[in-house]
Design an enzyme around this catalytic site. Structure first.
Site: not given
Ligand code: BES
Ligand code: MN
Ligand code: ZN
Length: 498
Positions: A275, A349
């Site tokens: 991230k 997931r």
């Molecule tokens: N934990 C995150 C989702 C999230 C993002 C929760 C912001 C709360 C606030 C999750 O693991 C994630 O990173 N999801 C990605 C999925 C994508 C790579 C398909 C996302 O939401 O960008």
């Molecule tokens: Mn994630």
């Protein structure tokens, strides 16, 4: 802050908050107090151009002559026909907060409106107390230098009620529920160097003192079970992953349980699909689904709910390292299905795939509900007001929605379907962990659905609800504990033996 109940009489000192009906009409306590202070309350209401007793309006009278009260806060109740449990909670929450900013340490509050017809007086008083507790939540474990005048001042809140014994009795259950919500908030707020898989498993294990049977499965056991999907996420971290199984058996032995499954990523850096720096610290709350499950099991055990319930949480840390999972890796889940991991940041997931399958195989649950901060996309869709609800079962979805409405934890049902499902077919494995462009939250849900078989199942994407940025009367900004009240209510309304 301590909450207690007292008879409906004007207290000698401290702050006093009184409900006022629409039109600014004083209740019985208000009227008798007004007499005592020579009409100062009525004069204040008349002098105000704005105060009409509308819901949420307040009017403050300071240090009135003839009493030793520090202040009287008149609070508009709005239309009494619409005044319900949630309104009472909000009243308690907002008043406690308001008085806490004044320096007063003692306060009393009375609804002072005997004719609200959606809620009985004792219920309303208990809900006011419940709301005051939830709204006064604060996490200050790591503040060591805060000045006293910056701290909330209110130490003792007395809710005035016609029947203290009946109110007290109703409050016991709500008081314990508040403790469970606050446990979830604490776990989510704790920093990721304090709450990591092992320490979170330890915190979950403390439920044993309430009669919950807790099992902690470590890496060796997870390997034996074949949880390659969950283990792939964990492999970049030096922290051992755990799956914690919590069983509350309050119903007939052998009755199939309801199962709650939680995403417990104690920190989500994204892994090698790292991230960006801005906001990465927020990803300590990526274990909020598991905190909700732990809190819900606590709530059920604390009130000895007549239900068999099981909570299963997958606890991992998602980190980049020389040993981290690579984009392109293929892992084999416990179900036998293979997964091409194209983005290591779609890790929730991968964790849930194995935990859902495990819960389904081991417990054959009546229904399975998972909670997860799964996608940023659900925040784009629903913001911070409602969680996304995905389900393969209309009845379960409807029951969850109404439980959420009752508790102020709202859910909005999202679509699913085969057209979406196709998007996660992989060229090299049974599926990939991301889809194409768009519909990101639905894609996440379709992925999970491949691991639940025929079990009635619902997925709550709580990414926007686990942590909020605005104060609400009963939910201060920060960790919300979202899901604890909802699951407790779902059980009470639909799964509990009467
Ligand atoms: N934990 C995150 C989702 C999230 C993002 C929760 C912001 C709360 C606030 C999750 O693991 C994630 O990173 N999801 C990605 C999925 C994508 C790579 C398909 C996302 O939401 O960008
Ligand atoms: Mn994630
Ligand atoms: Zn995540």
């Amino acid at each position: 802050m301590k909450v207690s109940f007292g008879t409906a009489a004007i207290p000698a000192q401290g702050a006093l908050a009184l409900g006022v009906g629409k039109g600014g009409k004083l209740g019985p306590l208000g009227a008798s107090l007004d007499k005592k202070i020579k009409g100062a309350l009525k004069r204040a209401v008349n002098a105000s151009e704005r105060f009409e007793g509308d819901k949420g309006q307040t009017l403050e009278v300071l240090a009135p002559a003839g009493t030793r009260l520090s202040r009287i806060v008149l609070v508009g109740l709005g239309n009494l026909d619409e005044f319900d449990a949630r309104a009472a909670e909000n009243l308690g929450g907002s008043i406690a907060k308001r008085i806490s900013a004044t320096g007063d340490t003692k306060a009393a509050i009375a609804l002072d409106a005997p004719k609200a017809n959606k809620i009985e007086e004792a219920d309303a008083a208990a809900r006011i107390a419940f709301g005051a507790r939830l709204g006064s939540y604060r996490f200050d474990r790591y503040r060591t230098t805060e000045k006293a005048d910056k701290k909330p001042s209110l130490k003792q809140l007395t809710v005035l009620t016609a029947n203290t014994a009946a109110t007290q009795k109703k409050f016991v259950a709500l008081d314990r529920l508040a403790d469970s919500v606050m446990l979830a908030r604490d776990l989510v707020t704790e920093p990721p160097n304090v709450v990591f898989p092992r320490s979170l498993a330890d915190r979950a294990s403390e439920l044993a003192s309430l009669g919950v049977k807790v099992e902690v499965l470590g890496r060796a056991k997870l390997e034996k079970l074949g949880m390659g999907s969950l283990l792939g996420v964990a492999q970049g971290s030096s922290q051992e992953p755990f799956v914690v199984v919590m069983q509350w058996n309050g119903a007939a032995n052998g009755a199939a349980p309801i199962a709650f499954i939680g995403k417990g990523v104690t920190f989500d850096s994204g892994g090698l699909s790292l991230k960006t720096a801005a906001g990465m610290e927020e990803m300590k709350f990526d274990m909020a689904g598991s905190a909700a499950v732990i809190g819900a099991l606590r709530a059920l055990a604390a009130r000895k709910a007549k239900v068999n319930a099981v909570g299963v949480v997958g606890l991992v840390e998602n980190m980049p390292s020389a040993n981290a999972q690579r984009p392109g890796d293929v892992v084999t889940s416990m179900s036998g299905q293979t997964i091409e991991v194209l983005n290591t940041d779609a890790e929730g997931r991968l964790v849930l795939a194995d935990v859902l399958w495990y819960a389904k195989e081991r417990f054959k649950p009546k229904a399975m509900i998972n909670l997860a901060t799964l996608t940023g996309a659900i925040i784009v869709a629903l913001g911070h007001n409602q969680a996304g609800l995905f389900s393969n079962n209309d009845e379960l979805a409807a029951n969850l929605t109404s439980a959420g409405d009752s508790e102020g934890e709202k859910l909005w049902r999202m679509p699913m379907g085969d057209d979406y499902d196709k998007d996660i077919d992989s060229e090299i494995a049974d599926m990939k962990n991301i889809g194409g462009k768009g519909g990101g939250s639905i894609i996440g849900a379709q992925f999970l659905k491949r691991f639940v078989g025929e079990t009635p199942w619902a997925h709550l994407d709580i990414a926007g609800m686990a942590w909020v940025y605005k104060d609400n009367p009963t939910v201060p900004k920060g960790a919300t504990g979202f899901g604890v009240r909802l699951l407790n209510r779902l059980v009470a309304d639909k799964f509990e033996d009467k």
